[in-house]
Scaffold this motif. Structure first.
Motif, short mmCIF file in Angstrom:
data_model
loop_
_atom_site.label_atom_id
_atom_site.label_comp_id
_atom_site.label_asym_id
_atom_site.label_seq_id
_atom_site.Cartn_x
_atom_site.Cartn_y
_atom_site.Cartn_z
N HIS A 138 -4.49 23.61 7.74
CA HIS A 138 -5.80 23.65 8.40
C HIS A 138 -5.90 22.62 9.52
O HIS A 138 -6.73 22.76 10.41
N LEU A 139 -5.06 21.59 9.53
CA LEU A 139 -5.07 20.63 10.62
C LEU A 139 -4.17 21.09 11.77
O LEU A 139 -4.42 20.76 12.91
N ARG A 140 -3.15 21.85 11.48
CA ARG A 140 -2.24 22.32 12.52
C ARG A 140 -2.81 23.50 13.28
O ARG A 140 -2.61 23.63 14.48
N LEU A 141 -3.48 24.40 12.60
CA LEU A 141 -3.90 25.65 13.22
C LEU A 141 -5.29 25.60 13.82
O LEU A 141 -5.62 26.41 14.67
N GLY A 142 -6.13 24.70 13.39
CA GLY A 142 -7.48 24.65 13.89
C GLY A 142 -8.35 25.67 13.17
O GLY A 142 -7.97 26.25 12.16
N VAL A 143 -9.52 25.89 13.70
CA VAL A 143 -10.49 26.77 13.07
C VAL A 143 -10.17 28.22 13.43
O VAL A 143 -10.07 28.55 14.61
N PRO A 144 -10.00 29.08 12.45
CA PRO A 144 -9.74 30.49 12.77
C PRO A 144 -11.01 31.15 13.32
O PRO A 144 -12.12 30.80 12.92
N ALA A 145 -10.83 32.07 14.25
CA ALA A 145 -11.98 32.80 14.79
C ALA A 145 -12.48 33.76 13.72
O ALA A 145 -11.71 34.35 12.98
N SER A 146 -13.79 33.88 13.64
CA SER A 146 -14.37 34.84 12.71
C SER A 146 -15.25 35.80 13.51
O SER A 146 -15.49 35.59 14.70
N ASP A 147 -15.71 36.84 12.87
CA ASP A 147 -16.52 37.84 13.55
C ASP A 147 -17.72 37.20 14.24
O ASP A 147 -18.47 36.44 13.63
N GLY A 148 -17.89 37.52 15.50
CA GLY A 148 -19.05 37.06 16.25
C GLY A 148 -18.95 35.66 16.80
O GLY A 148 -19.88 35.20 17.45
N THR A 149 -17.85 34.94 16.57
CA THR A 149 -17.72 33.60 17.13
C THR A 149 -16.78 33.61 18.32
O THR A 149 -15.87 34.43 18.41
N LEU A 150 -17.00 32.69 19.22
CA LEU A 150 -16.15 32.53 20.39
C LEU A 150 -14.81 31.96 19.94
O LEU A 150 -14.76 31.01 19.17
N ASP A 151 -13.73 32.54 20.42
CA ASP A 151 -12.39 32.11 20.05
C ASP A 151 -11.99 30.90 20.91
O ASP A 151 -12.11 30.93 22.13
N TRP A 152 -11.47 29.86 20.27
CA TRP A 152 -11.04 28.66 20.98
C TRP A 152 -9.92 28.96 21.97
O TRP A 152 -9.78 28.26 22.97
N SER A 153 -9.13 29.98 21.73
CA SER A 153 -8.04 30.30 22.66
C SER A 153 -8.58 30.76 24.02
O SER A 153 -7.94 30.55 25.04
N LEU A 154 -9.78 31.36 24.03
CA LEU A 154 -10.40 31.72 25.30
C LEU A 154 -10.82 30.45 26.05
O LEU A 154 -10.61 30.33 27.25
N LEU A 155 -11.41 29.49 25.33
CA LEU A 155 -11.80 28.23 25.97
C LEU A 155 -10.59 27.49 26.52
O LEU A 155 -10.68 26.81 27.54
N ALA A 156 -9.45 27.64 25.87
CA ALA A 156 -8.23 26.95 26.29
C ALA A 156 -7.70 27.46 27.63
O ALA A 156 -6.82 26.83 28.22
N GLU A 157 -8.25 28.55 28.15
CA GLU A 157 -7.81 29.08 29.45
C GLU A 157 -8.36 28.28 30.62
O GLU A 157 -7.94 28.46 31.76
N ALA A 158 -9.32 27.38 30.36
CA ALA A 158 -9.84 26.51 31.42
C ALA A 158 -8.73 25.56 31.84
O ALA A 158 -7.79 25.30 31.09
N GLY A 159 -8.83 25.04 33.06
CA GLY A 159 -7.78 24.14 33.53
C GLY A 159 -8.18 23.45 34.80
O GLY A 159 -9.37 23.35 35.13
N ASP A 160 -7.19 22.99 35.53
CA ASP A 160 -7.44 22.28 36.78
C ASP A 160 -8.14 23.18 37.78
O ASP A 160 -7.96 24.39 37.79
N THR A 161 -8.93 22.56 38.65
CA THR A 161 -9.63 23.31 39.68
C THR A 161 -8.61 23.90 40.65
O THR A 161 -7.73 23.22 41.13
N ARG A 162 -8.74 25.19 40.87
CA ARG A 162 -7.88 25.89 41.83
C ARG A 162 -8.57 27.20 42.21
O ARG A 162 -9.59 27.56 41.66
N PHE A 163 -7.97 27.89 43.15
CA PHE A 163 -8.53 29.16 43.58
C PHE A 163 -8.28 30.18 42.48
O PHE A 163 -7.14 30.51 42.16
N ARG A 164 -9.36 30.66 41.85
CA ARG A 164 -9.26 31.61 40.74
C ARG A 164 -10.22 32.77 40.98
O ARG A 164 -11.41 32.54 41.18
N ASP A 165 -9.73 33.93 40.92
CA ASP A 165 -10.58 35.12 40.99
C ASP A 165 -11.56 35.09 42.16
O ASP A 165 -12.72 35.42 42.02
N GLY A 166 -11.10 34.64 43.31
CA GLY A 166 -11.93 34.63 44.51
C GLY A 166 -12.83 33.43 44.67
O GLY A 166 -13.67 33.40 45.56
N ALA A 167 -12.72 32.40 43.82
CA ALA A 167 -13.57 31.22 43.93
C ALA A 167 -12.80 29.98 43.48
O ALA A 167 -11.86 30.08 42.68
#
Length: 160
Positions: free
Chosen positions: A35-64
């Motif tokens: 449970h310390l290695r994997l983090g919190v598993p996504a459950s129905d209706g909750t935002l998945d942490w892997s989506l949040l992990a897609e954030a990063g350094d400022t750069r030109f993304r999707d036209g902005a």
């Protein structure tokens, strides 16, 4: 309280290969609980942490210029439910402001290095201190400023 596992894979590899000499009592080769290695598993209706992990350094993304891909920008100022581990700023029994992490915090000086897996929470009402995974619901704000080390804030949060 849960056992603390402070060793990184780099430290283990360096010690095992002889690059770093550490006394045997200074570390344990016991693997961290799953449970310390994997983090919190996504459950129905909750935002998945892997989506949040897609954030990063400022750069030109999707036209902005942005720190966030389009999938995350679409969530800005929307109500989301997120499950994570609480890191309070004090020892009070309830907290109006705290950090929520996708993996369990060990202590304030050895937080996980990936800040995309940490959300600043401003609760509508104080939330009781909890060492188990906590589910909260609130308005997700994306923090675009490069000066901020954090990427996300959850405003008006309440225990879900």
């Amino acid at each position: 309280m849960l056992r603390r596992h402070f060793l990184s894979s780099f430290a283990l590899a360096a010690t095992a290969s002889g690059f770093v000499a550490m006394p045997a009592q200074a570390m344990s080769l016991e693997p961290a609980p799953s449970h310390l290695r994997l983090g919190v598993p996504a459950s129905d209706g909750t935002l998945d942490w892997s989506l949040l992990a897609e954030a990063g350094d400022t750069r030109f993304r999707d036209g902005a210029m942005s720190r966030f891909p389009a999938a995350l920008r679409a969530l800005h100022n929307t109500e989301v439910t997120l499950t994570g581990y609480m890191m309070p700023f004090s020892n009070s029994p309830a907290h109006s402001e705290f950090l929520l992490g996708g993996m369990q915090f060990h202590c304030s000086t050895c937080m996980m290095g990936d800040l995309t897996r940490i959300v600043a929470v401003r609760a509508a009402q104080p939330v009781a201190l909890n060492n188990a995974p906590l589910m909260v619901r609130g308005k997700l704000s994306l923090i675009e400023q490069d000066q901020s080390p954090l990427y996300f804030r959850l405003d008006g949060a309440r225990a879900a």
